[in-house]
Design a protein around this motif. Sequence first.
Motif, PDB file in Angstrom:
ATOM      1  N   VAL A   7      43.853  45.339  31.405  1.00  0.00           N
ATOM      2  CA  VAL A   7      44.053  45.244  33.196  1.00  0.00           C
ATOM      3  C   VAL A   7      44.784  46.528  33.529  1.00  0.00           C
ATOM      4  CG1 VAL A   7      45.273  43.943  34.733  1.00  0.00           C
ATOM      5  CG2 VAL A   7      43.849  42.755  32.931  1.00  0.00           C
ATOM      6  N   THR A   8      45.707  46.877  32.646  1.00  0.00           N
ATOM      7  CA  THR A   8      46.342  48.329  33.364  1.00  0.00           C
ATOM      8  C   THR A   8      45.626  49.462  33.604  1.00  0.00           C
ATOM      9  OG1 THR A   8      46.903  49.153  30.962  1.00  0.00           O
ATOM     10  CG2 THR A   8      48.487  47.633  32.109  1.00  0.00           C
ATOM     11  N   GLU A   9      44.280  49.601  33.215  1.00  0.00           N
ATOM     12  CA  GLU A   9      43.524  50.507  33.542  1.00  0.00           C
ATOM     13  C   GLU A   9      42.974  50.392  34.939  1.00  0.00           C
ATOM     14  OE1 GLU A   9      42.055  53.414  32.049  1.00  0.00           O
ATOM     15  OE2 GLU A   9      43.875  53.310  30.532  1.00  0.00           O
ATOM     16  N   GLU A  27      40.828  39.430  36.143  1.00  0.00           N
ATOM     17  CA  GLU A  27      39.905  38.918  35.032  1.00  0.00           C
ATOM     18  C   GLU A  27      39.228  39.787  34.031  1.00  0.00           C
ATOM     19  OE1 GLU A  27      38.900  35.013  33.190  1.00  0.00           O
ATOM     20  OE2 GLU A  27      40.070  35.471  34.650  1.00  0.00           O
ATOM     21  N   ASP A  28      38.579  40.756  34.290  1.00  0.00           N
ATOM     22  CA  ASP A  28      37.918  41.520  33.550  1.00  0.00           C
ATOM     23  C   ASP A  28      38.012  42.997  34.024  1.00  0.00           C
ATOM     24  OD1 ASP A  28      36.948  39.743  31.478  1.00  0.00           O
ATOM     25  OD2 ASP A  28      35.479  39.040  32.825  1.00  0.00           O
ATOM     26  N   VAL A  29      38.140  44.018  33.001  1.00  0.00           N
ATOM     27  CA  VAL A  29      37.789  45.274  33.512  1.00  0.00           C
ATOM     28  C   VAL A  29      37.008  46.073  32.363  1.00  0.00           C
ATOM     29  CG1 VAL A  29      38.973  47.710  33.884  1.00  0.00           C
ATOM     30  CG2 VAL A  29      40.447  45.459  34.376  1.00  0.00           C
ATOM     31  N   VAL A 135      36.205  38.768  43.743  1.00  0.00           N
ATOM     32  CA  VAL A 135      35.742  40.072  44.265  1.00  0.00           C
ATOM     33  C   VAL A 135      35.539  41.055  43.064  1.00  0.00           C
ATOM     34  CG1 VAL A 135      36.742  42.307  45.275  1.00  0.00           C
ATOM     35  CG2 VAL A 135      37.605  39.976  45.722  1.00  0.00           C
ATOM     36  N   CYS A 136      34.269  41.575  43.094  1.00  0.00           N
ATOM     37  CA  CYS A 136      33.772  42.692  42.053  1.00  0.00           C
ATOM     38  C   CYS A 136      34.164  43.880  42.898  1.00  0.00           C
ATOM     39  CB  CYS A 136      32.021  42.398  42.091  1.00  0.00           C
ATOM     40  SG  CYS A 136      31.368  43.796  41.102  1.00  0.00           S
ATOM     41  N   HIS A 137      34.885  44.729  41.933  1.00  0.00           N
ATOM     42  CA  HIS A 137      35.374  45.848  42.563  1.00  0.00           C
ATOM     43  C   HIS A 137      34.666  47.213  41.345  1.00  0.00           C
ATOM     44  CE1 HIS A 137      38.173  49.362  42.387  1.00  0.00           C
ATOM     45  NE2 HIS A 137      38.238  49.085  43.639  1.00  0.00           N
ATOM     46  N   ALA A 154      36.792  42.526  37.663  1.00  0.00           N
ATOM     47  CA  ALA A 154      36.601  41.045  38.413  1.00  0.00           C
ATOM     48  C   ALA A 154      37.700  40.565  38.712  1.00  0.00           C
ATOM     49  CB  ALA A 154      35.861  40.159  37.454  1.00  0.00           C
ATOM     50  N   LEU A 155      37.986  40.282  39.872  1.00  0.00           N
ATOM     51  CA  LEU A 155      39.291  39.626  40.581  1.00  0.00           C
ATOM     52  C   LEU A 155      38.952  38.335  41.029  1.00  0.00           C
ATOM     53  CD1 LEU A 155      39.294  43.006  40.799  1.00  0.00           C
ATOM     54  CD2 LEU A 155      41.141  42.363  42.673  1.00  0.00           C
ATOM     55  N   VAL A 156      39.659  37.417  40.589  1.00  0.00           N
ATOM     56  CA  VAL A 156      39.459  36.002  41.011  1.00  0.00           C
ATOM     57  C   VAL A 156      40.802  35.121  41.441  1.00  0.00           C
ATOM     58  CG1 VAL A 156      37.557  35.875  39.155  1.00  0.00           C
ATOM     59  CG2 VAL A 156      39.949  35.224  38.506  1.00  0.00           C
TER      60      VAL A 156
END
Length: 202
Positions: A7-9, A27-29, A135-137, A154-156
């Motif tokens: 997540v820190t990336e 949620e995911d990177v 959100v899809c970033h 992916a932000l949720v």
Amino acid sequence: MSMRLPVTEHTSRPWRIHEIAPDFRIEDVWAFRTPGAGPDDFPAMLAALRARTAPQYQSWPVRFLFAVRWKLGALLGWDEPGAGLGGRVGSLLDRLPDDLRRSPGVNDPNIPFTPLYAVAEESAQELANKTVHTVCHLGWVPTADGEFELRMAALVKPNGLLGRAYMALIKPFRYLVVYPAMTRRWEQAWRDRAELTYGRVR
């Protein structure tokens, strides 16, 4: 091949989405290979992705999973108009500063997301229903070899117990089916675009 990242990336980079959605959970990177890409190729990458959103580019396992999801949503009322943007939750469009409002991104009728913004090195789009607001970033990031690669976060914001249970339920399907298929499609989209533009890529 794509690679899941810590997540820190995502949090360590000065993305504009941090000021827009500070109350969302990451949620995911993921990182996706785009060999031969340069610093100004992000708009071309986005265009290549849009060219691959039509149903015929989806693998049959992904089409099946989403068909099941939309059927369940219809039966359980997850996707009713009042459960989404402007109903259960307000759109993040209302949080955008003026400069991002002037760069709204491109609406794609093949996907259920609503564009928020698209600027030189990042874009964001959102989706809300009865289970989550997400959100899809997408970001464009330099690599150690001097090229650039696509990053997806992916932000949720789950909707209570239902949302948390839903996210837990779909997690194995995301990792085993959706993300591998998305990797193949997205990386192929770049290769096809790059070969047409620059000739054969590495």
